[in-house]
Structure formats: structure tokens, C-alpha cells
Design an enzyme around this catalytic site. Structure first.
Site, PDB file in Angstrom:
ATOM      1  N   GLY A  10       0.836  -1.207   0.000  1.00  0.00           N
ATOM      2  CA  GLY A  10       0.000   0.000   0.000  1.00  0.00           C
ATOM      3  C   GLY A  10       0.863   1.247   0.000  1.00  0.00           C
ATOM      4  O   GLY A  10       1.834   1.332   0.757  1.00  0.00           O
ATOM      5  N   ARG A  24      19.236  11.191  -3.717  1.00  0.00           N
ATOM      6  CA  ARG A  24      20.217  12.263  -3.436  1.00  0.00           C
ATOM      7  C   ARG A  24      21.439  11.737  -2.693  1.00  0.00           C
ATOM      8  O   ARG A  24      22.574  12.097  -3.019  1.00  0.00           O
ATOM      9  CB  ARG A  24      19.536  13.363  -2.617  1.00  0.00           C
ATOM     10  CG  ARG A  24      18.457  14.083  -3.398  1.00  0.00           C
ATOM     11  CD  ARG A  24      18.727  15.556  -3.506  1.00  0.00           C
ATOM     12  NE  ARG A  24      18.034  16.063  -4.675  1.00  0.00           N
ATOM     13  CZ  ARG A  24      17.270  17.140  -4.689  1.00  0.00           C
ATOM     14  NH1 ARG A  24      17.105  17.844  -3.598  1.00  0.00           N
ATOM     15  NH2 ARG A  24      16.695  17.540  -5.807  1.00  0.00           N
ATOM     16  N   ARG A  78       0.904  -5.022  -5.292  1.00  0.00           N
ATOM     17  CA  ARG A  78       1.049  -6.258  -4.490  1.00  0.00           C
ATOM     18  C   ARG A  78       1.145  -7.375  -5.529  1.00  0.00           C
ATOM     19  O   ARG A  78       0.194  -7.594  -6.270  1.00  0.00           O
ATOM     20  CB  ARG A  78      -0.157  -6.455  -3.584  1.00  0.00           C
ATOM     21  CG  ARG A  78      -0.421  -5.276  -2.620  1.00  0.00           C
ATOM     22  CD  ARG A  78      -1.490  -5.619  -1.625  1.00  0.00           C
ATOM     23  NE  ARG A  78      -2.040  -4.457  -0.954  1.00  0.00           N
ATOM     24  CZ  ARG A  78      -1.542  -3.881   0.140  1.00  0.00           C
ATOM     25  NH1 ARG A  78      -0.445  -4.366   0.681  1.00  0.00           N
ATOM     26  NH2 ARG A  78      -2.127  -2.836   0.688  1.00  0.00           N
ATOM     27  N   GLY A 108       5.871  -2.180   3.677  1.00  0.00           N
ATOM     28  CA  GLY A 108       5.485  -2.688   4.989  1.00  0.00           C
ATOM     29  C   GLY A 108       5.882  -4.143   5.177  1.00  0.00           C
ATOM     30  O   GLY A 108       6.831  -4.625   4.548  1.00  0.00           O
ATOM     31  N   ASP A 109       5.149  -4.863   6.017  1.00  0.00           N
ATOM     32  CA  ASP A 109       5.552  -6.226   6.369  1.00  0.00           C
ATOM     33  C   ASP A 109       5.589  -7.159   5.156  1.00  0.00           C
ATOM     34  O   ASP A 109       6.498  -7.990   5.040  1.00  0.00           O
ATOM     35  CB  ASP A 109       4.677  -6.797   7.493  1.00  0.00           C
ATOM     36  CG  ASP A 109       3.198  -6.808   7.153  1.00  0.00           C
ATOM     37  OD1 ASP A 109       2.800  -6.178   6.157  1.00  0.00           O
ATOM     38  OD2 ASP A 109       2.435  -7.456   7.885  1.00  0.00           O
ATOM     39  N   THR A 132       4.429   2.589   5.353  1.00  0.00           N
ATOM     40  CA  THR A 132       3.050   2.086   5.483  1.00  0.00           C
ATOM     41  C   THR A 132       2.310   2.999   6.455  1.00  0.00           C
ATOM     42  O   THR A 132       2.892   3.412   7.464  1.00  0.00           O
ATOM     43  CB  THR A 132       2.988   0.636   6.005  1.00  0.00           C
ATOM     44  OG1 THR A 132       1.640   0.359   6.428  1.00  0.00           O
ATOM     45  CG2 THR A 132       3.913   0.363   7.168  1.00  0.00           C
ATOM     46  N   ILE A 133       1.047   3.265   6.163  1.00  0.00           N
ATOM     47  CA  ILE A 133       0.314   4.144   7.088  1.00  0.00           C
ATOM     48  C   ILE A 133      -0.024   3.413   8.390  1.00  0.00           C
ATOM     49  O   ILE A 133      -0.383   4.050   9.377  1.00  0.00           O
ATOM     50  CB  ILE A 133      -0.986   4.706   6.460  1.00  0.00           C
ATOM     51  CG1 ILE A 133      -1.981   3.589   6.121  1.00  0.00           C
ATOM     52  CG2 ILE A 133      -0.678   5.570   5.244  1.00  0.00           C
ATOM     53  CD1 ILE A 133      -3.384   4.107   5.791  1.00  0.00           C
ATOM     54  N   ASP A 134       0.091   2.075   8.413  1.00  0.00           N
ATOM     55  CA  ASP A 134      -0.436   1.305   9.551  1.00  0.00           C
ATOM     56  C   ASP A 134       0.371   1.422  10.847  1.00  0.00           C
ATOM     57  O   ASP A 134      -0.153   1.133  11.922  1.00  0.00           O
ATOM     58  CB  ASP A 134      -0.527  -0.182   9.173  1.00  0.00           C
ATOM     59  CG  ASP A 134      -1.652  -0.451   8.185  1.00  0.00           C
ATOM     60  OD1 ASP A 134      -2.363   0.497   7.821  1.00  0.00           O
ATOM     61  OD2 ASP A 134      -1.803  -1.618   7.771  1.00  0.00           O
ATOM     62  N   ASP A 136       2.563  -0.571  12.009  1.00  0.00           N
ATOM     63  CA  ASP A 136       2.463  -1.867  12.681  1.00  0.00           C
ATOM     64  C   ASP A 136       3.782  -2.630  12.712  1.00  0.00           C
ATOM     65  O   ASP A 136       3.804  -3.809  13.048  1.00  0.00           O
ATOM     66  CB  ASP A 136       1.376  -2.718  12.004  1.00  0.00           C
ATOM     67  CG  ASP A 136       1.626  -2.909  10.508  1.00  0.00           C
ATOM     68  OD1 ASP A 136       2.517  -2.240   9.963  1.00  0.00           O
ATOM     69  OD2 ASP A 136       0.925  -3.721   9.894  1.00  0.00           O
ATOM     70  N   GLY A 177      -6.075   0.030   8.950  1.00  0.00           N
ATOM     71  CA  GLY A 177      -5.295  -0.710   9.939  1.00  0.00           C
ATOM     72  C   GLY A 177      -5.788  -2.136   9.911  1.00  0.00           C
ATOM     73  O   GLY A 177      -6.688  -2.506  10.664  1.00  0.00           O
ATOM     74  N   ARG A 178      -5.206  -2.908   8.991  1.00  0.00           N
ATOM     75  CA  ARG A 178      -5.697  -4.265   8.758  1.00  0.00           C
ATOM     76  C   ARG A 178      -5.544  -5.142   9.989  1.00  0.00           C
ATOM     77  O   ARG A 178      -6.417  -5.922  10.315  1.00  0.00           O
ATOM     78  CB  ARG A 178      -4.894  -4.868   7.606  1.00  0.00           C
ATOM     79  CG  ARG A 178      -5.698  -5.792   6.781  1.00  0.00           C
ATOM     80  CD  ARG A 178      -4.914  -6.360   5.660  1.00  0.00           C
ATOM     81  NE  ARG A 178      -3.833  -5.498   5.207  1.00  0.00           N
ATOM     82  CZ  ARG A 178      -3.228  -5.659   4.056  1.00  0.00           C
ATOM     83  NH1 ARG A 178      -3.623  -6.598   3.244  1.00  0.00           N
ATOM     84  NH2 ARG A 178      -2.228  -4.884   3.699  1.00  0.00           N
ATOM     85  N   GLU A 229     -10.356  -0.918  10.868  1.00  0.00           N
ATOM     86  CA  GLU A 229     -10.961  -1.877   9.917  1.00  0.00           C
ATOM     87  C   GLU A 229     -10.699  -3.322  10.326  1.00  0.00           C
ATOM     88  O   GLU A 229     -11.498  -4.216  10.041  1.00  0.00           O
ATOM     89  CB  GLU A 229     -10.448  -1.652   8.491  1.00  0.00           C
ATOM     90  CG  GLU A 229      -8.973  -1.923   8.347  1.00  0.00           C
ATOM     91  CD  GLU A 229      -8.459  -1.869   6.923  1.00  0.00           C
ATOM     92  OE1 GLU A 229      -9.211  -2.143   5.995  1.00  0.00           O
ATOM     93  OE2 GLU A 229      -7.272  -1.530   6.766  1.00  0.00           O
TER      94      GLU A 229
HETATM   95  O1  F6P Z   1      -1.208  -1.766   4.646  1.00  0.00           O
HETATM   96  C1  F6P Z   1      -1.708  -0.521   4.350  1.00  0.00           C
HETATM   97  C2  F6P Z   1      -3.191  -0.590   4.060  1.00  0.00           C
HETATM   98  O2  F6P Z   1      -3.588   0.713   3.735  1.00  0.00           O
HETATM   99  C3  F6P Z   1      -4.048  -1.190   5.164  1.00  0.00           C
HETATM  100  O3  F6P Z   1      -4.334  -0.274   6.188  1.00  0.00           O
HETATM  101  C4  F6P Z   1      -5.261  -1.620   4.379  1.00  0.00           C
HETATM  102  O4  F6P Z   1      -5.935  -2.662   5.020  1.00  0.00           O
HETATM  103  C5  F6P Z   1      -4.675  -2.088   3.103  1.00  0.00           C
HETATM  104  O5  F6P Z   1      -3.452  -1.397   2.926  1.00  0.00           O
HETATM  105  C6  F6P Z   1      -5.558  -1.877   1.894  1.00  0.00           C
HETATM  106  O6  F6P Z   1      -4.952  -2.450   0.791  1.00  0.00           O
HETATM  107  P1  F6P Z   1      -5.416  -2.266  -0.715  1.00  0.00           P
HETATM  108  O7  F6P Z   1      -5.022  -0.895  -1.146  1.00  0.00           O
HETATM  109  O8  F6P Z   1      -4.698  -3.326  -1.441  1.00  0.00           O
HETATM  110  O9  F6P Z   1      -6.900  -2.410  -0.708  1.00  0.00           O
END
Ligand code: F6P
Length: 329
Positions: A10, A24, A78, A108-109, A132-134, A136, A177-178, A229
Site C-alpha cells: 500500500g 540524493r 502487491r 510494509g511487512d 506504510t500508514i499502519d 504496525d 489498519g488491517r 478496519e
Molecule cells: O497496509 C496498508 C493498508 O492501507 C491497510 O491499512 C489496508 O488494510 C490495506 O493497505 C488496503 O490495501 P489495498 O489498497 O490493497 O486495498
């Protein structure tokens, strides 16, 4: 040295600032940067960023003015193909073919899992930046994009508060926030929400209803419930249905903020974090490091082996959960 650079998973506000910093720092140290578009999928398809001069190399000009832009100029994805061993082998072949010595992976992870798998087939260096915005990941206090996403969510909740108070309503706002309640917790604290629902703690319906009834009796005109979420109750819609069935004392409305939280110009905190980590990632590669994520802990730059960054989802600070409870009482 030739350094490959890509964003994966994401997108997150601040990824562009990180790209700029990597380019840079690497160019200043006399190295080359190959921008790989669309993450691991783009690597498999040899989809390289082409500069104004027509060469597949990133130049100073490519990244000029990038810090303030949301999204990522390298784009993201992805990749299903990269999840397979055949895909990972193919990616390693592409890296050898283009004589790439090292990679900076921003994501992210899932991105870091991929980096660990790639290392089984390729002996170049890989350093990650947490984009990642999460928020986590372990190994950094904050991830790139988190502060901006929280800012976006807080702005939304503030606006909803106006209409909620006018109509004596309760809003259930679903934030991203999955597997993590970080965005929900920080949004709730900053916006003064009365209730949160996060995956890290079980949802206690009797307690929430009792709390709502007390607030109603006290004359409270609006209620904000921030729902991650990934909450085990299945998001804001479900929580709303269940609360209503159990006799919620307020009339309710539900809003899912969704991908809105991933966009927009990054706030200064994200730009600075991204710049520090991008530069640190390059310096770490030049120091001979590999298999690690660049992070910031208590203001200090740190490297953490990839597997440790995703061994578990970063737990929510208990003192902040308690603080929210005090503020919402
Ligand atoms: O991992 C970042 C994230 O924004 C999660 O918070 C969210 O569940 C997921 O990506 C959504 O993914 P996609 O853009 O593939 O629907």
C-alpha cells in the site's frame, strides 16, 4: 555501486520523500540508482523508471520537489507472481542481468517478507524503509505515512463532530489498519473520540452501551466511535448493527474513510522521517549491511533484521489506551 529502489504494498504519504532521499544520498556518494516501478511486479517485468535523458537511471532532477507530493512516483503494487519461488528466482535473475548490487525496498511487512525470500536467491544487499500508514512494524517508533494518515482521519472526525452535534448523533468512523489499531488510537486521542474498537482488545458491548447511556444522561449531544478496519467485530458497519440491536441510545451513522487516508501531501513529520530513513538506508548499504530495516527509535537511527520487524504486530502502548479511557469518561 548500482542501487535498485522500489516501493511496494500500500502506498503511503512520504514514500516520495524517501525516494528523493535515497537518490540524493546515493548520487552524492558517487553511486547509481535504478528506480524500479510497481514494486516486485515491476521488477519481474523489468519496468524501470526512465529519466528525462531517456536512461533508466534516477537523476537529481527526477526527484526535485518530490518531498511534498503524496503517492509514489515509482508506483506500487502487491505481486502474486513474486509470492512464488519461481517468481523470486526470476526477480533474482533480473537483478543479476541489470547488474544491480543492492536494493532499497520501501514498504510494509509484506515487502519485508518478500525481501527475506528474495535473499534466498540473490546475494545482493537489501535494506528496507518502513513505508506504510499502519505503523504496525517493530524496529521503528513510527512508519512513513502514519502521521499524515492520522492527520487526515482527525480532520474527518473533527468535521463529523460538527454535524453529529447538530443532529445529536453518534458516528462510527472506520479507519485503516488491517491488523493494527494504531491509526484508530491516535485518531481517537487527537479528535477526542468517546469510544474506540481495535483488533488488539476485545469489544465489550455491555461496557460500551453502559458508557453511551451515561454520556446520554449527562447531556452529551454527539459521540464519535473510531473503529479500526481490522477490529475483530468486522469493522464499523458490523459494530453499528450490533450496537443498534442491543439498544444504542443514539441515532447512528457510519463512515468508512478507506483509501482517502493513503493520499495527500505528507505532513512535515513524515517528510523528515522519510528523508532521514532514506539517507540512512543508503549509508547502511555502503557500510555493508543487508537484510535489515532502517528505523527511528527514540530519535536514534537503528537497523532491525527484517524478520524481527514483522515477528508480531507492534502492540499499542497501554498508557495511551488508558489515557483515552480517562479522556472519554
Ligand atoms: O497496509 C496498508 C493498508 O492501507 C491497510 O491499512 C489496508 O488494510 C490495506 O493497505 C488496503 O490495501 P489495498 O489498497 O490493497 O486495498
Amino acid at each position: 555501486m548500482r542501487i535498485g529502489l522500489f516501493c511496494s504494498g500500500g502506498d503511503a504519504p512520504g514514500m516520495n520523500a524517501c525516494v528523493r532521499a535515497v537518490v540524493r544520498s546515493a548520487l552524492r556518494a558517487g553511486h547509481e540508482v535504478v528506480g524500479i516501478r510497481r514494486g516486485y511486479q515491476g521488477l519481474l517485468e523489468e519496468d524501470f523508471f526512465v529519466a528525462q535523458d531517456g536512461r533508466p537511471r534516477m537523476t537529481l532532477r527526477c526527484v526535485s520537489g518530490l518531498s511534498r507530493l503524496g503517492g509514489t512516483i515509482l508506483m506500487s503494487s502487491r505481486s502474486e507472481e513474486f509470492r512464488t519461488v519461481a517468481g523470486q528466482r526470476k526477480a533474482a535473475d533480473v537483478l543479476r542481468k541489470h547488474r544491480i548490487d543492492a536494493l532499497v525496498a520501501v514498504g510494509g511487512d509484506g515487502t519485508f517478507h518478500g525481501a527475506v525470500e528474495l535473499a534466498d536467491h540473490w546475494d545482493g544487499q537489501i535494506i528496507g524503509c518502513p513505508g506504510t500508514i499502519d505503523n504496525d512494524l517493530l524496529g521503528t517508533d513510527y512508519t512513513i505515512g502514519f502521521a499524515t494518515a492520522v492527520g487526515t482521519a482527525v480532520e474527518a472526525v473533527d468535521k463529523l463532530r460538527d454535524t453529529a452535534a447538530s443532529h445529536e448523533r453518534m458516528f462510527l468512523v472506520e479507519v485503516m489498519g488491517r491488523y493494527s489499531g494504531y491509526i484508530a488510537l491516535y485518531t481517537a486521542l487527537a479528535a477526542g473520540a468517546e469510544v474506540i474498537a481495535v483488533p488488539e482488545t476485545p469489544t465489550d458491548y455491555p461496557q460500551i452501551l453502559e458508557h453511551l447511556k451515561v454520556l446520554k444522561a449527562r447531556g452529551k449531544r454527539s459521540i464519535m466511535v473510531v473503529v479500526a478496519e481490522g477490529d475483530e467485530e468486522g469493522g464499523a458497519e458490523n459494530l453499528d448493527n450490533n450496537l443498534r440491536a442491543l439498544g444504542c441510545p443514539f441515532s447512528t451513522r457510519v463512515l468508512k474513510l478507506g483509501h482517502l487516508q493513503r493520499g495527500g501531501s505528507p505532513v512535515p513529520a513524515d517528510r523528515i522521517l522519510a528523508t532521514r530513513l532514506g539517507d540512512f538506508a543508503v549509508r547502511s548499504i555502503l557500510d555493508g549491511q543487508t537484510g535489515k530495516m532502517a528505523g527511528e527509535i527514540n530519535g536514534q537511527l537503528r537497523l532491525t533484521p527484517f524478520p524481527e520487524t514483522f515477528a508480531q504486530h507492534k502492540p499499542l502502548p497501554p498508557e495511551l489506551l488508558e489515557l483515552l479511557e480517562t479522556m472519554a469518561s
